[in-house]
Design a protein around this motif. Sequence first.
Motif, PDB file in Angstrom:
ATOM      1  N   GLU A  73     -12.996  -2.361   3.886  1.00 39.31           N
ATOM      2  CA  GLU A  73     -13.669  -3.121   2.834  1.00 39.31           C
ATOM      3  C   GLU A  73     -13.660  -4.616   3.138  1.00 39.31           C
ATOM      4  O   GLU A  73     -14.650  -5.316   2.914  1.00 39.31           O
ATOM      5  CB  GLU A  73     -12.990  -2.847   1.489  1.00 39.31           C
ATOM      6  CG  GLU A  73     -13.208  -1.423   0.977  1.00 39.31           C
ATOM      7  CD  GLU A  73     -12.360  -1.109  -0.236  1.00 39.31           C
ATOM      8  OE1 GLU A  73     -11.440  -1.902  -0.551  1.00 39.31           O
ATOM      9  OE2 GLU A  73     -12.605  -0.057  -0.880  1.00 39.31           O
ATOM     10  N   ARG A  74     -12.543  -5.091   3.654  1.00 36.27           N
ATOM     11  CA  ARG A  74     -12.467  -6.513   4.003  1.00 36.27           C
ATOM     12  C   ARG A  74     -13.401  -6.846   5.157  1.00 36.27           C
ATOM     13  O   ARG A  74     -14.040  -7.907   5.166  1.00 36.27           O
ATOM     14  CB  ARG A  74     -11.026  -6.883   4.344  1.00 36.27           C
ATOM     15  CG  ARG A  74     -10.095  -6.881   3.137  1.00 36.27           C
ATOM     16  CD  ARG A  74      -8.679  -7.285   3.516  1.00 36.27           C
ATOM     17  NE  ARG A  74      -7.828  -7.403   2.330  1.00 36.27           N
ATOM     18  CZ  ARG A  74      -6.589  -7.849   2.344  1.00 36.27           C
ATOM     19  NH1 ARG A  74      -6.030  -8.203   3.504  1.00 36.27           N
ATOM     20  NH2 ARG A  74      -5.892  -7.933   1.226  1.00 36.27           N
ATOM     21  N   GLN A 111      -3.609  -6.460   9.751  1.00 43.08           N
ATOM     22  CA  GLN A 111      -4.599  -5.631   9.071  1.00 43.08           C
ATOM     23  C   GLN A 111      -6.011  -5.960   9.542  1.00 43.08           C
ATOM     24  O   GLN A 111      -6.801  -5.062   9.838  1.00 43.08           O
ATOM     25  CB  GLN A 111      -4.496  -5.802   7.556  1.00 43.08           C
ATOM     26  CG  GLN A 111      -5.467  -4.904   6.788  1.00 43.08           C
ATOM     27  CD  GLN A 111      -5.251  -4.949   5.289  1.00 43.08           C
ATOM     28  OE1 GLN A 111      -4.601  -5.844   4.764  1.00 43.08           O
ATOM     29  NE2 GLN A 111      -5.783  -3.959   4.592  1.00 43.08           N
ATOM     30  N   GLN A 158      -4.698   4.090   2.391  1.00 43.39           N
ATOM     31  CA  GLN A 158      -5.094   2.985   1.508  1.00 43.39           C
ATOM     32  C   GLN A 158      -5.223   1.678   2.292  1.00 43.39           C
ATOM     33  O   GLN A 158      -6.145   0.897   2.073  1.00 43.39           O
ATOM     34  CB  GLN A 158      -4.074   2.822   0.377  1.00 43.39           C
ATOM     35  CG  GLN A 158      -4.078   3.941  -0.639  1.00 43.39           C
ATOM     36  CD  GLN A 158      -3.029   3.707  -1.718  1.00 43.39           C
ATOM     37  OE1 GLN A 158      -2.207   2.802  -1.630  1.00 43.39           O
ATOM     38  NE2 GLN A 158      -3.049   4.535  -2.743  1.00 43.39           N
ATOM     39  N   TYR A 159      -4.296   1.453   3.178  1.00 42.43           N
ATOM     40  CA  TYR A 159      -4.297   0.263   4.027  1.00 42.43           C
ATOM     41  C   TYR A 159      -5.568   0.208   4.875  1.00 42.43           C
ATOM     42  O   TYR A 159      -6.243  -0.816   4.962  1.00 42.43           O
ATOM     43  CB  TYR A 159      -3.045   0.301   4.894  1.00 42.43           C
ATOM     44  CG  TYR A 159      -2.904  -0.767   5.950  1.00 42.43           C
ATOM     45  CD1 TYR A 159      -2.354  -2.007   5.650  1.00 42.43           C
ATOM     46  CD2 TYR A 159      -3.264  -0.510   7.275  1.00 42.43           C
ATOM     47  CE1 TYR A 159      -2.185  -2.972   6.629  1.00 42.43           C
ATOM     48  CE2 TYR A 159      -3.096  -1.466   8.262  1.00 42.43           C
ATOM     49  CZ  TYR A 159      -2.560  -2.700   7.933  1.00 42.43           C
ATOM     50  OH  TYR A 159      -2.392  -3.648   8.905  1.00 42.43           O
ATOM     51  N   TYR A 174       0.844  -1.187   0.000  1.00 45.13           N
ATOM     52  CA  TYR A 174       0.000   0.000   0.000  1.00 45.13           C
ATOM     53  C   TYR A 174       0.883   1.241   0.000  1.00 45.13           C
ATOM     54  O   TYR A 174       1.878   1.317   0.712  1.00 45.13           O
ATOM     55  CB  TYR A 174      -0.922   0.018   1.224  1.00 45.13           C
ATOM     56  CG  TYR A 174      -1.893  -1.134   1.269  1.00 45.13           C
ATOM     57  CD1 TYR A 174      -3.041  -1.111   0.485  1.00 45.13           C
ATOM     58  CD2 TYR A 174      -1.668  -2.237   2.081  1.00 45.13           C
ATOM     59  CE1 TYR A 174      -3.941  -2.160   0.520  1.00 45.13           C
ATOM     60  CE2 TYR A 174      -2.565  -3.286   2.126  1.00 45.13           C
ATOM     61  CZ  TYR A 174      -3.697  -3.247   1.342  1.00 45.13           C
ATOM     62  OH  TYR A 174      -4.590  -4.301   1.378  1.00 45.13           O
ATOM     63  N   LYS A 194      -8.407   1.818   4.359  1.00 50.35           N
ATOM     64  CA  LYS A 194      -9.580   1.677   3.487  1.00 50.35           C
ATOM     65  C   LYS A 194      -9.774   0.208   3.099  1.00 50.35           C
ATOM     66  O   LYS A 194     -10.895  -0.313   3.126  1.00 50.35           O
ATOM     67  CB  LYS A 194      -9.413   2.535   2.234  1.00 50.35           C
ATOM     68  CG  LYS A 194     -10.569   2.452   1.242  1.00 50.35           C
ATOM     69  CD  LYS A 194     -10.337   3.420   0.093  1.00 50.35           C
ATOM     70  CE  LYS A 194     -11.484   3.382  -0.921  1.00 50.35           C
ATOM     71  NZ  LYS A 194     -11.512   2.100  -1.653  1.00 50.35           N
ATOM     72  N   SER A 195      -8.693  -0.462   2.765  1.00 49.84           N
ATOM     73  CA  SER A 195      -8.771  -1.880   2.439  1.00 49.84           C
ATOM     74  C   SER A 195      -9.257  -2.685   3.638  1.00 49.84           C
ATOM     75  O   SER A 195     -10.049  -3.626   3.488  1.00 49.84           O
ATOM     76  CB  SER A 195      -7.398  -2.384   1.981  1.00 49.84           C
ATOM     77  OG  SER A 195      -7.403  -3.774   1.796  1.00 49.84           O
ATOM     78  N   SER A 196      -8.816  -2.321   4.843  1.00 50.46           N
ATOM     79  CA  SER A 196      -9.259  -3.017   6.057  1.00 50.46           C
ATOM     80  C   SER A 196     -10.767  -2.915   6.225  1.00 50.46           C
ATOM     81  O   SER A 196     -11.449  -3.905   6.537  1.00 50.46           O
ATOM     82  CB  SER A 196      -8.555  -2.435   7.289  1.00 50.46           C
ATOM     83  OG  SER A 196      -7.160  -2.593   7.190  1.00 50.46           O
TER      84      SER A 196
END
Length: 372
Positions: free
Chosen positions: A196-197, A221, A189-190, A184, A192-194
């Motif tokens: 979403e997951r 994460q 970004q990291y 990332y 945001k991905s967390s």
Amino acid sequence: MFAGLKQTAVWRLVRGAKRAVLAPRHDTSLVVDDCRATLTAVDPPIALEAGRSHHWRIRFENLGGTAWASAGSHPVQVVARWLTYTGQPFGNEHAVPLPSPVFPGEPKTFDIAIPTPAFVGDFTLVLDLAQSLGGPHFSTCVPQSQPLRVAVPVQGRRATDIDYHEVYRNANLAQNHWWVVGAYQTKEQYEKSSRERLGMLVANGLTPDSRVLDIGCGTGQMADALQNYLSDRGTYYGTDIGEEAIAFCHETFRRRDFVFRRGEMTRVPFGPEDGAFDLAIFFSVFTHTFIDESALLLAEAKRLLAPTGQILADVIVSPLVERGAGNRGEMIVNREHFLRTADMLGLSAVVVGVWPWNPQAERLMFRFRRKE
């Protein structure tokens, strides 16, 4: 004796000079009988890098009665084409003129530069001779002239390969723990991905009271995403092969019901004494493990799963791959083979997420449950 050897050497020099001056040309098509040939690969490669040009050493034997010319309006060319593992043509033919004439009865070995497919997959290189690109191949004119076929896997570029132990040893986790687990560019970004997951887990049955097993937890994460989501009745167990990653998680996440242990590539360091899990997750794990390693990890997750529990795992799939191909930086599998592997392990699967990856591959999120 020495006089005879000297005469032979002189004769070869004279013959070579004569041939250089009188180098044959082809301005018309060869007759069928002059298209008899054999091609042999000398030390063919075990694997190739995608998108690179590779030099193949090929031995050519002219079994006809006329020299194959490398000059003129109809020079003899080496024609290369790639086939998928199912035998389907892939990409366009590529023609390379012979570097020099090949005379009857005198085999020659040339290094021929041939572009490799730009995508990971299991391919066969087919080499033949022709006098023009798109024209009749020697093997179609003379049945005894068989094309050269070499099956070779095309792997990802070496520059994209990863040694995770080396990555963790050299990383400054205090400053950029988000970069080492997914490249990332920013912490935002990291995070945001967390989120979403976490949303994906909730959509697939996660509750605040769930017992979660995170295989390949990295620097936490999902632990970060779950520490304010799970209730006191929920638990989180994380494991990773990186000793530094587990140490970082121990220092960062202090909930008593969050447990971290270092595992091995295909062994999860938990057992029945740790309880059964409602959800086992593999985020960006099978995208870096070889297909047989993925199978063993799936079996490990099933071993630790509650009777009604489920597994979420993402994989990159491509029809160009027969089983699995790539490197630690990017592993790509055949979808049907992956599903057959899961079926043999007693798991049923459904796709719960699809993302484009490249023109020949896509990333899928599977949900697995025990077969009834």
